[in-house]
Design an enzyme around this catalytic site. Structure first.
Site, PDB file in Angstrom:
ATOM      1  N   ASP B 399       0.831  -1.197   0.000  1.00 44.49           N
ATOM      2  CA  ASP B 399       0.000   0.000   0.000  1.00 44.49           C
ATOM      3  C   ASP B 399       0.874   1.259   0.000  1.00 44.49           C
ATOM      4  O   ASP B 399       1.772   1.401   0.836  1.00 44.49           O
ATOM      5  CB  ASP B 399      -0.860  -0.049   1.276  1.00 44.49           C
ATOM      6  N   GLU B 428       1.515  -0.525  -4.975  1.00 44.87           N
ATOM      7  CA  GLU B 428       0.291   0.254  -5.197  1.00 44.87           C
ATOM      8  C   GLU B 428       0.700   1.723  -5.245  1.00 44.87           C
ATOM      9  O   GLU B 428       0.446   2.484  -4.327  1.00 44.87           O
ATOM     10  CB  GLU B 428      -0.737   0.023  -4.087  1.00 44.87           C
TER      11      GLU B 428
END
Lengths: 680, 680
Positions: B399, B428
């Site tokens: 993330d 990401e």
């Protein structure tokens, strides 16, 4: 400031990284620094007095502000200078500085976390948004206090002043005003620690004088300068020709070799393998009993005559360029004095030189890696060059450099330029593109090109674009010769006078460097049938010409060179941009100076026989103008001025009048500097 | 063979070079070695079992022949392997080898003067030209003798055999025959000294398993797997869903965080700042009294349940990917256990996380460079990843990696992959392009992309081309997610079912890596009005869906994934080539495998509402076929086969039937391998 880089070497091969190493790695990544060549292994090219743009990509995690600058100094030990890098968006940064003189420089990019700028940016946004910010104001005070503690002298006083103003008021608005004041930012910039500071590698730049990028070369054989086929020309005869060459606007006068010419296997007229009485031989067959590369061919004159010529040329604004051709006639003194510098065959002969498909039966090559040649031959060749520099020559056109070792050139050029920074080397390399670029990397100031074999609009446009892009733009300066004693271009053999004007316009407008070999100005083009060679080539005989012959293009050449001197955009091959003309025979492009104030449009019909017409686009978008704007233009060949209305215009080019047009368009003074390239 | 490079470091900053250094510099220049990243600072990407092509430019003076090869080995200490480099023309060389397994490799390019090959080449030409060659034959004998003197064992015997055959005959023809015989060349290649031999730097390659480049990802929230809004889903519920996901052809099943969720500042439905009873909170608010990143959210099940799920998935051909989100709910145990890992404000709070314009009031970030965090925090995070690898997880979707330090990722990924080479990290990162590329350089196997925001033909074509070119092609593998819990693309909000088929076709055909978040297969698209967010986002609540709802595109997704598995050309984003279809709504391109045997044509209408028609070109030139040739094609969506006649064809795409076509064209078996790229 120390030279030490903050960037530690990382063992990328192990595939693992110790935690202590990782923590020490720079948090900010510096990428894509330019101008650089092969990661700093070679120097990128720059010109003294011309603005240099340094670019880099700086990458850091998160959203904080970075600070960055370029540091540079003259080598080996000049004072460090620095100039701020400014963000262009998308992590790209740019800085400008002007190298003051011919020298070797080194520069590096530095970047750091700008804590106070990040803080101020956030404070400003939150204040504007009207959210509670008393905690942020308190944080600002703490930042100021922290820096004030480590500051000295005037910086400490400045920060104490800021802190006093901050504490003197209860008003949140005023406190924010103090924290965001420009003088607060300046005070903090002077004092604040630069966390996560990183410095890139140091990258070398070779700064040369302007003549390395902007010069018009004229080539002649001094032995033809007598204007009398029965009398060998001399340096004194060349002096007589200087005014007309200078009046045509040339800066450099270049001679093929002027050394004693060998007699063994001497070439006759038109490259014949046998001679008749009186044949002078090719000047590229260097060396005879009278001497080698350090000597003068006696019929040309004495060293005194040569120095007189150098001095007379300088008075006319011309510098002399000599040919540096590392090869020997079989009669060169080195064969006897230094047999160990050559590679001998089992029968006691030496292989004659070749540059396929050309054969040179009258010359042999040295062997740079022969045991006896290292380093004596290398040093002797260096001394040849230095000797001519000491005679007042500072430009050398190097014959076939791609057949001599690259490390030799790297050493020789650095050595000579270390002593005489004004020295300029032109590579006569017609070979594969990678070698031509590499010669630029190892130090050649400029190079011959594929220009003479680029004739169609698509070919020319693609080639000019390629020369404007990295890596070539950073290591390779093209000298567009329109002809040479070795190249009588097929195009000119049938084009007539208009073709010579076409090629002259392409060369003078396409590059800051161009050259012509005498005869071009009177449209000489008689070939050895079917070949790119001149008939009765001056390489093997004297040639007498009438330089005022009817149909000559002397006036046009002079005007083209005049236009170049008056317009900075034309003093480099950089700044080229192709534009649209709806005719495949018309090459249409712009050249714009680095400061964007000088903007030239050029349209050249490539058809020497027929009139060509085209609609074309004025690049109004480059000027920040609407498509229906009025633009003032000036025809630089005839001085006419007028106003164009709108973007799409029409032209008709009649080659029997003039096969090209050159226009200067007025850059609106009130247009702001162009925006940075769009973010992705 | 030693690791030592023959290339000596040169002090490019002094601008001078001592003569001894110059003589020792490599005579052959090696440039443009690929695949490399930042000059070897980072590893280029490769895939185990897939042919790797190494390219280099080799530059040397003169006209002699060079020999060259690639040497490589597995790190740290595998056996050296080597494979010849072959010339492509214009100084460019190429070699191929197949890295056998996931590992880190290093390779280098070696080059040398090939004396005997140069000799033989000249002899052959002179013999063919009929010029006198007895001297050349004698020189050949001397070369053989010289090598025979230093040879040992079988090589010495082979050379003696050659010399005997040479001396046994008086016939010049036969002697030439011996000198030019292939076995003579082979014997000399084994023995002859390699003058001017040079080795490039060693360049690292990160070789990953195939799943790093070819995989279909399916994302779901396990807590929704109960199919009952009143009951929190569990890992056991997910096991029930595995068959339908596997049948759609997915390889990877990816979960948002499965750790305990914080209560402080918990988000309510639709990102509300307040909750009501029963709101589960965002799983990205990691950590509570029950544990942090190493723990499981209790309602999902136990570690035993989790391992059962991992095992059941493997049986279905699915691997589990977890989210690695380095952030903490204010309730995360680390805030109390390791307060020194966070940056505290003067009021004792920690700034909440932001990724502008998004705000995350329910989470705080660690401070990687806090004094107490180095190295303890870094090690703790590494241990979190290793812990999950030991539970059977080898894929991690990371993330927001661009808000964490690059050196941290470089270290963590190398450390984990050093222990577990099968581990794959997906970044990401939706940020600036330079950072996205840099994350690939520091070690991420693959990355999220701008795909969801590329909608027009020009945008898509340009993006796919950019991903196919260096530097991205060597450091960045794109994973085309068609949607995510964070991205409900505007296009899909109004496109209807056809739009989902369009985006599925673009993703599956455009890249070897694609992904979807559950709901896509039933064309879910209700937005928070005006935003790219899903209404009633599953980030903040359970969502129950009918995955067999009318209008679903399950069958089409399954067929697209089946086509990918059957066609190597579709198992990577590389090998993309745009072709011409005369309609701005139809993106038309080819994908061809590296060995060129598998060739797929794809046409996708970007218009979900109207039929589109276009003439288009079959790339017959790529197949070595004439413009009027017949080509066999197969429609891979329906299995129909037919013959196309000629180059220009016509298509009509009706989005209400199927908005795209995928055709495999037969590569003629008798066509030779394509020629090397044309010399410049």
């Amino acid at each position: 400031m120390s030279l030490e880089s903050y960037r530690k070497p990382v063992d990328t091969l192990s595939g693992s990284l110790r935690i202590e190493e990782a923590i020490d790695l720079p948090r900010i990544a510096i990428e894509a620094v330019s101008p650089t060549v092969e990661g700093g292994r070679f120097a990128a090219k720059a010109i003294a007095g011309r603005t240099l743009t340094v670019r880099a990509v700086l990458i850091a995690d998160g959203h904080d502000k970075l600070g960055a600058r370029v540091v540079w100094r003259e080598l080996p030990a000049g004072d460090w200078q620095h100039v701020p890098l400014k963000p262009l968006g998308n992590d790209r940064w740019e800085a400008h500085f002007v190298p003051p003189r011919a020298c070797r420089l080194a520069f590096a990019v530095e970047a750091w976390w700008d804590v106070y700028a990040s803080y101020a940016d956030e404070l400003k946004k939150k204040y504007a948004a009207g959210v509670p910010i008393s905690l942020e104001v308190h944080e600002g005070e703490l930042l100021l206090e922290k820096s004030a503690k480590v500051a000295h002298g005037e910086h400490a006083a400045a920060l104490q002043g800021v802190l006093t103003r901050l504490r003197d008021t209860e008003s949140l608005d005023r406190r924010v005003g103090v924290l965001l004041a420009p003088e607060t930012a300046r005070a903090m910039a002077q004092v604040e620690a630069h966390p996560h500071r990183v410095r890139s590698a140091l990258y070398p730049l070779e700064v040369e004088r302007r003549l390395a990028e902007f010069a018009s070369w004229y080539e002649l054989f001094p032995r033809s300068a007598s204007n009398d086929e029965q009398r060998h020309g001399t340096f004194r005869d060349v002096i007589e020709r200087l005014p007309e060459i200078a009046e045509m606007g040339f800066d450099v006068l270049y001679f093929p070799p002027i050394h004693p010419i060998g007699r063994t296997h001497r070439k006759g007229r038109n490259n014949a393998l046998t001679t008749v009485e009186g044949d002078p031989g090719s000047p590229y067959a260097i060396g005879s009993e009278e001497g080698g590369h350090e000597a003068l061919h006696a019929e040309l004159g004495s060293f005194e005559d040569f120095r007189a010529l150098v001095a007379a040329a300088r008075e006319q604004g011309l510098e002399i360029a000599l040919d540096f051709a590392i090869q020997c006639s079989p009669d060169h003194p080195w064969l006897k004095q230094h047999p160990g510098w050559f590679s001998w065959r089992p029968d006691g002969s030496i292989r004659h030189a070749e540059n396929p498909p050309k054969k040179y039966e009258d010359i042999v090559n040295v062997d740079f890696y022969a045991a006896d040649a290292m380093p004596e031959l290398w040093l002797a060749l260096r001394d040849v060059v230095v000797g001519w520099v000491e005679q007042g020559v500072s430009l050398f056109r190097v014959d076939n450099p791609h057949t001599k070792p690259l490390p030799f050139w790297e050493w020789l050029i650095a050595d000579v330029r270390g002593r005489y920074p004004q020295t300029i080397f032109l590579a006569e390399a017609f070979t594969r593109p990678a070698m031509m670029a590499r010669l630029g990397k190892v130090g050649f100031s400029q190079s011959y090109t594929y220009f003479t074999w680029r004739n169609s609009k698509a070919e020319l446009q693609e080639y000019l674009e390629e020369l404007n892009e990295a890596p070539l733009s950073e290591c390779y300066r093209p000298n567009f010769f329109v002809n040479t004693p070795d190249i009588n271009p097929y195009f000119l053999q049938t084009s007539g006078r208009a073709g010579f004007l076409i090629r002259a316009a392409l060369a003078t407008m396409g590059s800051g460097l161009w050259g012509m070999y005498s005869g071009f100005e009177i449209c000489e083009a008689a070939p050895v049938p079917g070949k790119e060679e001149y008939l009765d080539s001056e390489k093997y005989q004297l040639r007498i010409r009438d330089y005022r012959a009817p149909g000559n293009i002397v006036a046009e050449i002079a005007q083209l060179n005049r236009i170049r001197r008056q317009n900075p955009a034309l003093q480099t091959h950089l700044g080229f941009q192709a534009y649209t003309a709806w005719n495949e025979h018309i090459l249409y492009f712009g050249k714009r100076s680095a400061d964007r104030s000088n903007f030239i449009l050029v349209a050249i019909s490539l058809d020497p026989h027929n009139a060509q017409e085209a609609h074309f686009e004025l690049p109004l978008w480059e000027l920040g103008l609407a498509d229906d704007a009025a633009t003032e233009g000036e025809d630089l060949m005839n001085g006419h001025t007028w106003t164009w209305y709108g973007k799409v215009q029409w032209m008709r080019i009649e080659p029997w009048v003039l096969p090209f047009g050159i226009w200067r368009i007025r850059v609106p003074g009130d247009v702001a500097a162009p925006a940075a390239p769009a973010a992705k």
